[in-house]
Design a protein around this motif. Structure first.
Motif, PDB file in Angstrom:
ATOM      1  N   VAL A  49     -23.477  10.404  28.408  1.00  0.00           N
ATOM      2  CA  VAL A  49     -24.306   9.785  27.365  1.00  0.00           C
ATOM      3  C   VAL A  49     -25.573   9.221  28.003  1.00  0.00           C
ATOM      4  N   ARG A  50     -25.406   8.483  29.104  1.00  0.00           N
ATOM      5  CA  ARG A  50     -26.568   7.909  29.801  1.00  0.00           C
ATOM      6  C   ARG A  50     -27.523   9.011  30.272  1.00  0.00           C
ATOM      7  N   GLN A  51     -26.975  10.071  30.848  1.00  0.00           N
ATOM      8  CA  GLN A  51     -27.785  11.176  31.356  1.00  0.00           C
ATOM      9  C   GLN A  51     -28.571  11.847  30.233  1.00  0.00           C
ATOM     10  N   LEU A  52     -27.905  12.132  29.129  1.00  0.00           N
ATOM     11  CA  LEU A  52     -28.569  12.788  28.006  1.00  0.00           C
ATOM     12  C   LEU A  52     -29.675  11.915  27.418  1.00  0.00           C
ATOM     13  N   LEU A  53     -29.412  10.613  27.307  1.00  0.00           N
ATOM     14  CA  LEU A  53     -30.425   9.714  26.760  1.00  0.00           C
ATOM     15  C   LEU A  53     -31.617   9.560  27.697  1.00  0.00           C
ATOM     16  N   SER A  54     -31.358   9.561  28.999  1.00  0.00           N
ATOM     17  CA  SER A  54     -32.463   9.416  29.946  1.00  0.00           C
ATOM     18  C   SER A  54     -33.367  10.653  29.946  1.00  0.00           C
ATOM     19  N   ALA A  55     -32.833  11.797  29.535  1.00  0.00           N
ATOM     20  CA  ALA A  55     -33.618  13.032  29.478  1.00  0.00           C
ATOM     21  C   ALA A  55     -34.406  13.153  28.174  1.00  0.00           C
ATOM     22  N   PRO A  64     -22.677  12.360  19.866  1.00  0.00           N
ATOM     23  CA  PRO A  64     -21.591  12.269  20.846  1.00  0.00           C
ATOM     24  C   PRO A  64     -21.026  13.629  21.248  1.00  0.00           C
ATOM     25  N   SER A  65     -21.167  14.630  20.386  1.00  0.00           N
ATOM     26  CA  SER A  65     -20.665  15.961  20.727  1.00  0.00           C
ATOM     27  C   SER A  65     -21.429  16.571  21.903  1.00  0.00           C
ATOM     28  N   GLU A  66     -22.686  16.172  22.092  1.00  0.00           N
ATOM     29  CA  GLU A  66     -23.451  16.687  23.227  1.00  0.00           C
ATOM     30  C   GLU A  66     -22.837  16.231  24.542  1.00  0.00           C
ATOM     31  N   ALA A  67     -22.393  14.973  24.599  1.00  0.00           N
ATOM     32  CA  ALA A  67     -21.732  14.465  25.804  1.00  0.00           C
ATOM     33  C   ALA A  67     -20.394  15.174  25.999  1.00  0.00           C
ATOM     34  N   ALA A  82     -12.850  10.750  22.376  1.00  0.00           N
ATOM     35  CA  ALA A  82     -13.144  10.046  23.626  1.00  0.00           C
ATOM     36  C   ALA A  82     -14.650   9.850  23.793  1.00  0.00           C
ATOM     37  N   SER A  83     -15.443  10.803  23.347  1.00  0.00           N
ATOM     38  CA  SER A  83     -16.892  10.696  23.426  1.00  0.00           C
ATOM     39  C   SER A  83     -17.412   9.610  22.485  1.00  0.00           C
ATOM     40  N   ARG A  84     -16.861   9.557  21.282  1.00  0.00           N
ATOM     41  CA  ARG A  84     -17.237   8.476  20.352  1.00  0.00           C
ATOM     42  C   ARG A  84     -16.824   7.124  20.913  1.00  0.00           C
ATOM     43  N   SER A 107     -17.661  -0.161  15.203  1.00  0.00           N
ATOM     44  CA  SER A 107     -16.235  -0.306  14.892  1.00  0.00           C
ATOM     45  C   SER A 107     -15.873   0.250  13.521  1.00  0.00           C
ATOM     46  N   THR A 108     -16.825   0.235  12.603  1.00  0.00           N
ATOM     47  CA  THR A 108     -16.502   0.634  11.235  1.00  0.00           C
ATOM     48  C   THR A 108     -17.192   1.931  10.802  1.00  0.00           C
ATOM     49  N   ALA A 109     -18.044   2.492  11.644  1.00  0.00           N
ATOM     50  CA  ALA A 109     -18.767   3.718  11.287  1.00  0.00           C
ATOM     51  C   ALA A 109     -17.792   4.875  11.104  1.00  0.00           C
ATOM     52  N   ARG A 110     -17.957   5.600  10.027  1.00  0.00           N
ATOM     53  CA  ARG A 110     -17.155   6.782   9.741  1.00  0.00           C
ATOM     54  C   ARG A 110     -18.105   7.954   9.543  1.00  0.00           C
ATOM     55  N   GLY A 111     -17.692   9.115   9.990  1.00  0.00           N
ATOM     56  CA  GLY A 111     -18.532  10.292   9.821  1.00  0.00           C
ATOM     57  C   GLY A 111     -19.482  10.480  10.986  1.00  0.00           C
ATOM     58  N   PRO A 112     -20.466  11.363  10.807  1.00  0.00           N
ATOM     59  CA  PRO A 112     -21.383  11.694  11.898  1.00  0.00           C
ATOM     60  C   PRO A 112     -22.240  10.492  12.305  1.00  0.00           C
ATOM     61  N   VAL A 113     -22.351  10.275  13.595  1.00  0.00           N
ATOM     62  CA  VAL A 113     -23.200   9.203  14.125  1.00  0.00           C
ATOM     63  C   VAL A 113     -24.117   9.776  15.191  1.00  0.00           C
ATOM     64  N   ARG A 114     -25.182   9.060  15.457  1.00  0.00           N
ATOM     65  CA  ARG A 114     -26.095   9.384  16.540  1.00  0.00           C
ATOM     66  C   ARG A 114     -26.109   8.186  17.480  1.00  0.00           C
ATOM     67  N   VAL A 115     -26.486   8.418  18.720  1.00  0.00           N
ATOM     68  CA  VAL A 115     -26.539   7.366  19.729  1.00  0.00           C
ATOM     69  C   VAL A 115     -27.943   7.361  20.314  1.00  0.00           C
ATOM     70  N   ARG A 116     -28.531   6.171  20.406  1.00  0.00           N
ATOM     71  CA  ARG A 116     -29.863   6.035  20.999  1.00  0.00           C
ATOM     72  C   ARG A 116     -29.906   4.778  21.853  1.00  0.00           C
ATOM     73  N   ARG A 117     -30.902   4.724  22.747  1.00  0.00           N
ATOM     74  CA  ARG A 117     -31.077   3.523  23.548  1.00  0.00           C
ATOM     75  C   ARG A 117     -31.371   2.343  22.633  1.00  0.00           C
ATOM     76  N   ARG A 118     -30.864   1.184  23.024  1.00  0.00           N
ATOM     77  CA  ARG A 118     -31.093  -0.023  22.234  1.00  0.00           C
ATOM     78  C   ARG A 118     -32.600  -0.298  22.174  1.00  0.00           C
ATOM     79  N   ARG A 119     -33.073  -0.598  21.004  1.00  0.00           N
ATOM     80  CA  ARG A 119     -34.499  -0.885  20.833  1.00  0.00           C
ATOM     81  C   ARG A 119     -34.805  -2.284  21.313  1.00  0.00           C
ATOM     82  N   GLY A 120     -35.968  -2.419  21.934  1.00  0.00           N
ATOM     83  CA  GLY A 120     -36.421  -3.727  22.388  1.00  0.00           C
ATOM     84  C   GLY A 120     -35.778  -4.177  23.678  1.00  0.00           C
ATOM     85  N   GLY A 121     -35.081  -3.293  24.384  1.00  0.00           N
ATOM     86  CA  GLY A 121     -34.429  -3.730  25.600  1.00  0.00           C
ATOM     87  C   GLY A 121     -34.271  -2.723  26.593  1.00  0.00           C
TER      88      GLY A 121
END
Length: 121
Positions: A49-55, A64-67, A82-84, A107-121
């Protein structure tokens, strides 16, 4: 009520009266998480996940399926949960999970999600 993330799946653990004496020792949300524990593949998925986001460009997201594909090859589908979970663990500080571009509670998200770097940090 105090909360903290499960060390295995990343879901939120909410304080219970039964845990009053040993709340600091509680690390997992369920018997299933306690039995499963963290495996080497879990660390690999977090690193993926870290590697994909840094690219990616700042503000870009991954699925999460990409990881899972990066770590699992042709057997990537077996690694989806496990990826989620890896993304949920990282959401405690490094990343945020979104649905439709809106940040959601991991904790409560259901269905497809995306992952991105935290904004502002």
């Amino acid at each position: 009520m105090p909360t903290k993330p499960c060390a295995v799946c990343g879901r939120t653990i909410t304080w219970r009266k039964a845990w009053e004496r040993d709340w600091d020792a509680v690390r997992s949300c369920s018997d299933a998480c306690r039995r499963r524990g963290l495996r080497p593949v879990d660390a690999e998925l977090e690193a993926a996940v870290r590697q994909l986001l840094s690219a990616r460009a700042v503000g870009a997201s991954i699925c999460p399926s990409e990881a899972a594909r990066l770590v699992g090859g042709e057997d990537w589908r077996d690694l989806m949960e496990a990826s989620r979970s890896a993304a949920r663990r990282l959401a405690a500080g490094e990343v945020e999970m979104t649905q439709g571009g809106v940040v959601v509670d991991p904790s409560t998200a259901r269905g497809p999600v995306r992952v991105r770097r935290r904004r502002g940090g």
